[in-house]
Design an enzyme around this catalytic site. Structure first.
Site, mmCIF file in Angstrom:
data_model
loop_
_atom_site.group_PDB
_atom_site.id
_atom_site.type_symbol
_atom_site.label_atom_id
_atom_site.label_comp_id
_atom_site.label_asym_id
_atom_site.label_seq_id
_atom_site.Cartn_x
_atom_site.Cartn_y
_atom_site.Cartn_z
ATOM 1 N N ASN A 1 78.659 81.154 21.267
ATOM 2 C CA ASN A 1 77.215 81.355 21.124
ATOM 3 C C ASN A 1 76.818 81.794 19.720
ATOM 4 O OD1 ASN A 1 78.482 83.821 21.429
ATOM 5 N ND2 ASN A 1 76.746 84.776 22.454
ATOM 6 N N THR B 1 72.199 90.560 19.329
ATOM 7 C CA THR B 1 73.024 90.672 20.528
ATOM 8 C C THR B 1 72.264 90.243 21.763
ATOM 9 O OG1 THR B 1 74.283 92.230 21.901
ATOM 10 C CG2 THR B 1 72.372 93.098 20.740
ATOM 11 N N ASP C 1 76.977 89.598 15.297
ATOM 12 C CA ASP C 1 77.017 89.697 16.749
ATOM 13 C C ASP C 1 77.572 91.076 17.104
ATOM 14 O OD1 ASP C 1 77.067 88.887 19.480
ATOM 15 O OD2 ASP C 1 79.197 88.445 19.273
ATOM 16 N N LYS C 2 77.462 91.478 18.347
ATOM 17 C CA LYS C 2 77.989 92.777 18.751
ATOM 18 C C LYS C 2 79.296 92.636 19.527
ATOM 19 C CE LYS C 2 76.561 95.108 22.333
ATOM 20 N NZ LYS C 2 77.825 95.443 23.018
ATOM 21 N N THR C 3 79.218 92.007 20.686
ATOM 22 C CA THR C 3 80.377 91.942 21.565
ATOM 23 C C THR C 3 81.483 91.080 20.960
ATOM 24 O OG1 THR C 3 78.908 92.146 23.461
ATOM 25 C CG2 THR C 3 81.151 91.389 23.889
#
EC number: 7.6.2.1
Length: 1107
Positions: free
Chosen positions: A756, A637, A382-384
């Site tokens: 998520n 993402t 994931d990124k965030t």
């Protein structure tokens, strides 16, 4: 869909229909523990096999040894497993008992009564006080707050520490506590499920409380089990789900065990040994029967009868089956489970993976898959919050075509924006209003008078705080009334409806009434691709589109703000549809989205906000190191494409042009996606760029079409590409991509920090969760949890690699020691008339498996072939683990050959020295057994790379223990070994025999090891020599790369060719093309490990499975 009808405050109806609130997480009961545990243990093939062998040994006619030699270890292993299960279950029982016996208040016959939590039934009204734990799932019907709100802490449920607001249904507004004691009605809700984000139900109160009106219920009207009531004097609710039927109870359970690559290989090797054993038994059984009929009956001392029973032909084969049964080590599973638990503890105890900033240690929740960390080939991240800090800072904005913050770098200090606020610019004021109140933020006043915002989304927190700094201060939230202070003026807005954010809608809206002028407005914010298409037909959005692109190029997160005024009749007509959709129990989310679409159109786009989310410390270095270790990275993402690309460049995912190359897959239709995918595939096949610098970029829309209609082509692309950036993807698409790579037989690791990411984490071979600002959901669902992304480097390179190396040695050594003793038994059969007679007595065989050979090898959990510093400096050596170089059929064949050679050495030397007339068979057996123990002590010593005091004690202390134990047994007249060890130890010939066995057995092995170490050194050998010489560690980067492959290599390969992981022994990887997992591309600084084939070629030839 099945429904449940809960009758409020009606004990007679509820108690008969549904279960009580007794929690039971126990796996066993006192009565079923033994049969159930035995059933589980015997569900494994190896346990069934050993039980069959143990039962056959009860047949005195065929057993060559005392049955205790098998029953003893078998019962010991079963007892250990059963004790562990019983202890774990007893702890669960104590936890359940504590929860069940907690005291709670319920209303019975109009009176509050104190009862135990386990006595609560569906329909009961439960009364909570501040800081009480919620005992079951409740529908909130009353609170101490006049506005009908309360606050709960859900950390025990989802790991999120921010307080969440819950509100009573509209039907219960205004009811005083006295009426709540007498309330009657019915709640129509779904059958129990584990979705903690949804609760689609309806409530109908009976007169006189309300005129039989239907009231929709959502998750915001519930208090779920294990949450805590905070900042609220009291609250009460109706129990709808109790006991193990609560949402938390439905989420519990034992996760499906994950099978590691090494476990799969061990299973295959066990199967191969089993087949070999069957062949040996058949051959020796036939030979034994032939010798018995042709030779044995001629010997007067054998006393075979002329005619035997019908099963006589089976006796000798069954004897050999019992003799050869120890080929499969009975203790291997217990040994592996024990060392794997130690690997997990090493991770838990690693102080270098402790995050001081958040006080978060590393945690291994899954103790069975540590060695898989060393074989990871793909990391999907994931990124965030995973690569970034998830600390959002409002940096820039564009309002009505005017850019703010471009010059100063910070819109909050932009003089032009501050002047626009002071001059009450209407566009700016509306923009700030949307920022301040279009959210789910809860403002809370501190004792100092300042306001603390509790936000579930870090984006919303940044927007509300930025609006406050620009003098639009969100002050208070009383039920549906919001108070905003703008330059000293209090503005009030009544929230009429909230159109919630979902991953499909990608936007959120609120319908508010301005209490100053009674006008109704729709305020919206969301992703540009969902807001801009809803713009009114006359509005020019070109400048806004350019702003979005400009901010995305800077790696900033963008949100579009919009509004429109609603006519009162329009709102009321829509409100009826919204209420109807909100009342349905089937497909409520889909119907709500359809109704929301009817209102969210003809919007006036106010502007674009840009939020910065900084990278975590050490992220670029970690990714670069792991890429050098041959690991591929995919970023998944929900951000837009340009933002994700910029973050990827900053993270060292990809190199900037001209060295790097980005291939875009886009399109909204099947034809567009097909052409784009075909173009990217063609480019990947013929590109002249280095493969490690080529990446493809795909958004969620194109990905959905590709996975549905062009899965084969997309799978080929996944095989060819080392790097991918997937933008605007949903949680389900993340899980689909993990499944895609797993179907190609890659070992995948997924890492994320939010709810998520849970599906992706649980789908991957290894799931890693980051304890982040989005809560603990990902960390709790993962196999491993860490505080920061940078710790992933140490988790894989140090813990994963060491775990793989140690498990490879332990598993093969376990087979070696079992095969050694079995081959000696087989060799003995050739001088004992192929009769299946055992050379060793039962006590020696049992002690050999359980004590003599198990303790030294368990010390391998402390072995390190290279120091941690060297491993971190040379990540390329992870290739050996990824390629399965230390455990495969080739290496196993080496251990198999070693066991056969050592068996021949021990047997022949023992026979020639002690097989004379005055020697007893027990003496010969003890000499052979002593030779085995001495050999194994030197084998373990030779295979150990680093020694500690514990390892010396385990190896040499075990050898001394062997003599001490046998000397003690030799003092017992009934042992069958009376005085034998005393006699042997006094004989010089015994010690000469031990010396000869060790010298002859270890000489060739040491010579071969010296030859390979000196003349055919592997990369690991080179690093070991550098470490032991005490000089500076030679970096593998400086070694000369191999020749660059040609494009012909690619053309000659087919995607359907099988992929081969296994190596052919140990020298340089470059010496065996089949050993290469993949190469990194020619002419790189790491081509010391390069095969003569290109990386693209070897990758392109990987096999994949069609779905």
């Amino acid at each position: 869909m099945k429904k449940r009808y809960v009758y409020i405050n009606d004990n007679d109806l509820s108690e008969d229909l549904y279960c009580d609130n007794r929690i039971s997480n126990r796996k066993y009961t006192f009565l079923n523990f033994l049969p159930k545990n035995l059933s589980e243990q015997f569900s494994r093939f190896m346990n069934q096999y050993f039980l069959l062998i143990a039962c056959l040994q009860l047949w005195s006619l065929i057993t060559p040894v005392n049955p205790a030699s098998t029953w003893g270890p078998l019962l010991f292993i079963f007892a250990v497993s059963a004790t562990k299960e019983a202890w774990d279950d007893y702890n669960r029982y104590l936890s359940d008992k504590f929860a069940n016996e907690k005291q709670v208040w319920v209303v019975k016959q109009g009176v509050k009564t104190h009862i135990q939590a386990q006595e609560v039934h569906v329909g009961n009204i439960v009364w909570l006080r501040e800081n009480d734990e919620v005992p079951c799932d409740l529908v909130l019907i009353g609170t101490s707050d006049p506005q009908g709100t309360c606050y709960i802490e859900t950390a025990a449920l989802d790991g999120e520490t921010d307080l969440k607001m819950r509100v009573i249904p509209s039907a219960c507004m205004g009811l005083v506590p006295e009426l709540l004691h007498k309330i009657k009605g019915v709640i129509e809700c779904p059958s129990p499920d584990k979705d903690i984000r949804r609760f689609d139900a309806n409530m109908r109160l009976f007169p006189p409380f309300i005129d039989n009106d239907l009231c929709p219920l959502t998750i915001n009207n519930t208090l779920l089990q294990s949450c805590y009531l905070r900042n609220t004097e009291w609250a009460c609710g109706v129990a709808v789900y109790t006991g193990n039927e609560t949402k938390l109870g439905m989420s519990r359970g034992i996760p499906e065990p994950k099978l590691t690559a090494m476990d799969a290989m061990i299973d295959k090797l066990t199967g191969a040994i089993f087949l070999f054993q069957i062949v040996v038994v058949i051959v020796l059984g036939i030979s034994g029967n032939v010798w018995k009929d042709s030779e044995a009956r001629k010997q007067w001392y054998v006393l075979y009868p002329n005619e035997g029973p019908w099963y006589e032909l089976l006796v000798i084969p069954l004897r050999f089956e019992l003799l050869c049964s120890i080929m499969i080590p009975i203790s291997i599973k217990v040994s592996l489970d024990l060392v794997k638990s130690m690997y997990a503890k090493f991770i838990d105890w690693d102080k270098e993976m402790y995050d001081q900033q958040t006080d978060t240690p590393a945690l291994a929740a899954n103790t069975a898959i540590s060695e898989d960390l060393g074989q990871v080939e793909y990391i999907l991240t994931d990124k965030t919050g995973t690569l970034t800090e998830n600390r959002m800072i409002f940096k820039k904005c564009c309002i009505n075509g005017i850019f703010y913050g471009n010059e100063s770098g910070d819109a909050l200090t932009d003089v032009e924006l501050l002047n626009a606020v002071d001059s009450h610019n209407p566009d700016v004021i509306r923009f700030l209003t949307v920022m301040a109140i279009c959210n789910t933020v809860i403002p809370m006043k501190r004792k100092s008078g300042t306001i603390l915002y509790k936000a579930q989304s870090q984006d919303e927190d940044a927007l509300v705080n930025a609006a406050a700094q620009l003098h639009m201060v969100f002050l208070n939230k009383n039920a549906n009334v919001l108070e905003v202070n703008f330059n000293g003026v209090i503005l009030k807005y009544e929230v009429l409806d909230t159109l919630e954010f979902t991953s499909d809608r990608k936007r959120m809206s609120v319908v508010v009434k301005d209490c100053q002028n009674e006008k109704i407005f729709l305020l919206s914010k969301g992703a540009d691709e969902t807001i801009l298409p809803c713009a009114s037909s006359g509005q020019q959005i070109r400048t806004l589109t350019e702003a979005v692109e400009q901010y995305a190029q800077l790696g900033l997160r963008t949100l579009c703000m919009a509004w429109r005024e609603l006519r009162e009749d329009e709102y009321h007509e829509w409100s009826l549809m919204f209420k109807e959709a909100n009342s349905t129990l089937v497909d409520r989310e889909w119907k709500l989205a359809e109704v929301c679409q009817r209102l969210e159109h003809d919007l006036v786009i106010l502007g674009v906000s840009a939020i910065e989310d900084r990278l975590q410390d050490g992220v670029p270095e970690t990714i670069e190191t792991l890429r050098n270790a041959g690991i591929n990275f995919w970023m998944l993402t929900g951000d837009k494409q340009n933002t994700a690309i910029q973050i990827a460049l900053l993270c060292n995912f990809i190199s900037p042009e001209p060295k790097g190359q980005l291939l875009l897959i886009n399109g909204k239709t099947e034809d567009e996606v097909s052409r784009s995918l075909e173009r990217v595939l063609l480019t990947m096949r013929i590109t002249s760029s280095e493969p490690k610098d080529v990446a493809f970029v795909v958004d969620g829309w194109a990905l959905e079409i590709a996975l549905k209609h062009y899965r084969r082509a997309f799978t080929e692309l996944a095989i060819l590409s080392r790097t991918a950036i997937c933008c605007r993807v949903t949680p389900s698409q993340k899980a689909q991509l993990v499944e895609l790579l797993k179907s190609c037989d890659y070992r995948t690791l997924a890492i994320g920090d939010g709810g998520n990411d849970v599906r992706m984490i649980q789908t991957a071979d290894i799931g890693v969760g980051i304890s982040g600002r989005e809560g603990m959901q990902a960390a709790r669902a993962a196999d491993y949890s860490i505080g920061k992304f940078r710790f992933l480097k140490r988790l894989i390179l140090v813990h994963g690699r060491y775990s793989y190396n140690r498990t490879a040695f332990l598993s093969q050594y376990s087979f070696y020691k079992s095969l050694l003793i079995c081959f000696i038994q087989i060799l003995f059969s050739f001088i004992s008339g192929i009769s299946g007679t055992s050379l060793f007595n039962s006590v020696s065989l049992m002690a050999y498996n359980v004590f003599y050979t198990s303790i030294p090898v368990l010390a391998s959990v402390l072995d390190k072939d290279l120091s941690e510093k060297t491993v971190m400096q040379n990540p390329q050596i992870l290739f050996y683990c990824q390629a399965g170089r230390l455990l495969n059929p080739s290496t196993f064949a080496g251990w198999f050959g070693r066991s056969l050679f050592h068996a021949v050495v021990v047997f022949l030397i023992s026979i020639h020295v002690y097989a004379y007339e005055k020697s007893e068979m027990e003496e010969l057996a003890m000499v052979a057994l002593s030779g085995c123990i001495w050999l194994q002590a030197f084998v373990v010593t030779m295979e150990t790379n680093s020694f500690t005091v514990l390892q010396h004690l385990a190896i040499w202390g075990n050898l001394a223990g062997f003599y001490i134990l046998n000397l003690i047994v030799s003092t017992l007249p009934s042992s069958g070994m009376y005085t034998i060890m005393f006699r042997l130890c006094r004989q010089p010939s015994y010690w000469i025999t031990m010396f000869l066995i060790v010298a002859v057995g270890m000489g060739p092995v040491l010579a071969l090891k010296y030859f390979r170490y000196t003349y055919r050194s592997s990369a690991i050998n080179i690093l070991q020599q550098a470490e032991r010489s005490g000089g500076p560690i030679l970096s593998l980067e400086t070694m000369e790369p191999q020749s660059r492959p040609t494009d012909k290599d690619v053309a000659s390969l087919s995607i359907t060719q099988p992929r081969n992981r296994n190596s052919v022994y140990e020298p340089l990887l470059s010496e065996s093309p089949t050993a290469t997992r993949r190469s990194l591309g020619s002419a790189t600084q790491f081509d010391f490990f390069q095969s003569t084939q290109s990386r693209l070629s070897t990758s392109y030839s990987r096999n994949y499975k069609n779905n």
